[in-house]
Design a protein around this motif. Sequence first.
Motif, PDB file in Angstrom:
ATOM      1  N   GLN A   1       0.820  -1.210   0.000  1.00 18.67           N
ATOM      2  CA  GLN A   1       0.000   0.000   0.000  1.00 18.67           C
ATOM      3  C   GLN A   1       0.858   1.266   0.000  1.00 18.67           C
ATOM      4  O   GLN A   1       0.550   2.239  -0.698  1.00 18.67           O
ATOM      5  N   CYS A   2       1.921   1.250   0.792  1.00 15.81           N
ATOM      6  CA  CYS A   2       2.754   2.450   0.900  1.00 15.81           C
ATOM      7  C   CYS A   2       3.544   2.716  -0.383  1.00 15.81           C
ATOM      8  O   CYS A   2       3.821   3.873  -0.711  1.00 15.81           O
ATOM      9  N   ALA A   3       3.897   1.670  -1.114  1.00 14.54           N
ATOM     10  CA  ALA A   3       4.536   1.872  -2.411  1.00 14.54           C
ATOM     11  C   ALA A   3       3.592   2.616  -3.353  1.00 14.54           C
ATOM     12  O   ALA A   3       3.994   3.546  -4.062  1.00 14.54           O
ATOM     13  N   LEU A   4       2.326   2.207  -3.343  1.00 15.08           N
ATOM     14  CA  LEU A   4       1.327   2.918  -4.134  1.00 15.08           C
ATOM     15  C   LEU A   4       1.191   4.359  -3.640  1.00 15.08           C
ATOM     16  O   LEU A   4       1.107   5.298  -4.436  1.00 15.08           O
ATOM     17  N   GLY A   5       1.198   4.538  -2.314  1.00 14.83           N
ATOM     18  CA  GLY A   5       1.083   5.876  -1.749  1.00 14.83           C
ATOM     19  C   GLY A   5       2.224   6.786  -2.140  1.00 14.83           C
ATOM     20  O   GLY A   5       2.019   7.971  -2.439  1.00 14.83           O
ATOM     21  N   ILE A   6       3.434   6.273  -2.164  1.00  8.88           N
ATOM     22  CA  ILE A   6       4.610   7.068  -2.556  1.00  8.88           C
ATOM     23  C   ILE A   6       4.463   7.542  -3.999  1.00  8.88           C
ATOM     24  O   ILE A   6       4.720   8.703  -4.324  1.00  8.88           O
ATOM     25  N   SER A   7       4.035   6.637  -4.865  1.00  2.00           N
ATOM     26  CA  SER A   7       3.841   6.992  -6.270  1.00  2.00           C
ATOM     27  C   SER A   7       2.722   8.013  -6.434  1.00  2.00           C
ATOM     28  O   SER A   7       2.841   8.990  -7.182  1.00  2.00           O
ATOM     29  N   GLN A   8       1.625   7.810  -5.726  1.00  2.00           N
ATOM     30  CA  GLN A   8       0.494   8.730  -5.805  1.00  2.00           C
ATOM     31  C   GLN A   8       0.863  10.115  -5.267  1.00  2.00           C
ATOM     32  O   GLN A   8       0.430  11.134  -5.804  1.00  2.00           O
ATOM     33  N   LEU A   9       1.647  10.140  -4.198  1.00  2.00           N
ATOM     34  CA  LEU A   9       2.014  11.410  -3.573  1.00  2.00           C
ATOM     35  C   LEU A   9       2.767  12.313  -4.544  1.00  2.00           C
ATOM     36  O   LEU A   9       2.626  13.537  -4.509  1.00  2.00           O
ATOM     37  N   ARG A  10       3.551  11.710  -5.430  1.00  2.00           N
ATOM     38  CA  ARG A  10       4.288  12.502  -6.432  1.00  2.00           C
ATOM     39  C   ARG A  10       3.344  13.236  -7.377  1.00  2.00           C
ATOM     40  O   ARG A  10       3.710  14.237  -7.981  1.00  2.00           O
ATOM     41  N   LYS A  11       2.126  12.727  -7.527  1.00  2.00           N
ATOM     42  CA  LYS A  11       1.166  13.302  -8.480  1.00  2.00           C
ATOM     43  C   LYS A  11       0.079  14.130  -7.803  1.00  2.00           C
ATOM     44  O   LYS A  11      -0.813  14.659  -8.476  1.00  2.00           O
ATOM     45  N   LEU A  12       0.158  14.231  -6.476  1.00  2.00           N
ATOM     46  CA  LEU A  12      -0.905  14.882  -5.722  1.00  2.00           C
ATOM     47  C   LEU A  12      -1.164  16.309  -6.191  1.00  2.00           C
ATOM     48  O   LEU A  12      -2.315  16.709  -6.401  1.00  2.00           O
ATOM     49  N   ASP A  13      -0.128  17.102  -6.359  1.00  2.00           N
ATOM     50  CA  ASP A  13      -0.333  18.498  -6.765  1.00  2.00           C
ATOM     51  C   ASP A  13      -0.993  18.593  -8.135  1.00  2.00           C
ATOM     52  O   ASP A  13      -1.834  19.476  -8.366  1.00  2.00           O
TER      53      ASP A  13
END
Length: 386
Positions: A245-257
Amino acid sequence: MTKNFIPYGQQWIDEDDIREVVEVLRSNYLTTGPKIEEFEKKFATYVGAKYAVALANGTAALHAACFAAGIGEGDEVITTPMTFAASANCILYQGATPVFADIDPNTYNIDPADIRRKITQKTKAIIPVDFTGQPVLIDEIMAIANEHNLIVIQDAAHSLGADYKGRKIGSIAHMTEFSLHPVKHITTGEGGVITTDDKSLYNKLKLFRTHGITRDSELLHNKEEGPWYYEQLELGYNYRITDIQCALGISQLRKLDDFILRRRAIIKRYNEALNRLEGVVIPYQEQNTNSSWHLYIIKLELEKLKANRRAIFDALRAQNIGVNVHYIPVYYFPYYQQMGYTKGLCPTAEKLYESIITIPLFPKMSDTDIEYVINVVSKVINYYLK
């Protein structure tokens, strides 16, 4: 009719996300591994907090925050009725009593003046909710809390990426909770995060998600045993999140803005089109706040319409627009009614509930989707105008 159903919210997963998850699946750690700490550090940095603790879901995060705040039997905690049930249920989990404060009629957020009215000798904490992504008046709420020696747990399940007076949400309250459910700004499938600047709270949160068990030498009572040694210091829960889950979160966080920019572009178009539509009130935005727009809620001026909310809801759903209603006041539910809560507690929230509809909003919406939603909403409302 549009060919495809347009939900009110939806995740956006791309090949970068998939690669990050596959990399963990091929690694030695699926859970309790290095990706969790990496995600937590990056999340804390993004919101401007010292610490972040990732948990299994947003409800678990709220429960952990209530535990860390020392909420227990005999305590009262003030929150809003216009929220998902978890914002109040987490209080019950700790044996305390939810006290519902009414909302501001413009922002739909909890009203600080009513918070003041609801404080008693039993009040332990406040859980304000950033409804739809618009931050609450957190400075006022923190001032009230400081006057009465209360803990503030900001429920920011809707407001990751939002800011208040130039500060990111997640860096202001004693603790701030975020949700990583698929309809939110970023997702880990299921997941939640608590951020804080208080190391003592941070340690309690970490304990709570792992049965109250620790190997941390700073916390152990017996420091003489070997490297196998651990101690249970509290009665915690298994609220762990996984490395997957956290691997997905790290990737998603890069695209948050980028996700938030797209949400704001959709909002701009909605506002331009729907602000001219008689019979509808578009969302109000408080000065000095910058919403991250989890939800877009229209309020129906029912006195101008020859139909009730249900008829309009059904007409929009019939055209494949996945409208929803956020939220049913929490104390309307039978479980809360059985505990003695009754209608009439928060008149402004109750009146609002009768007239709101949530229309689709998520970054993956195409421009065609957006225009379709606008056109159908406009046609339905105009059809029912008196």
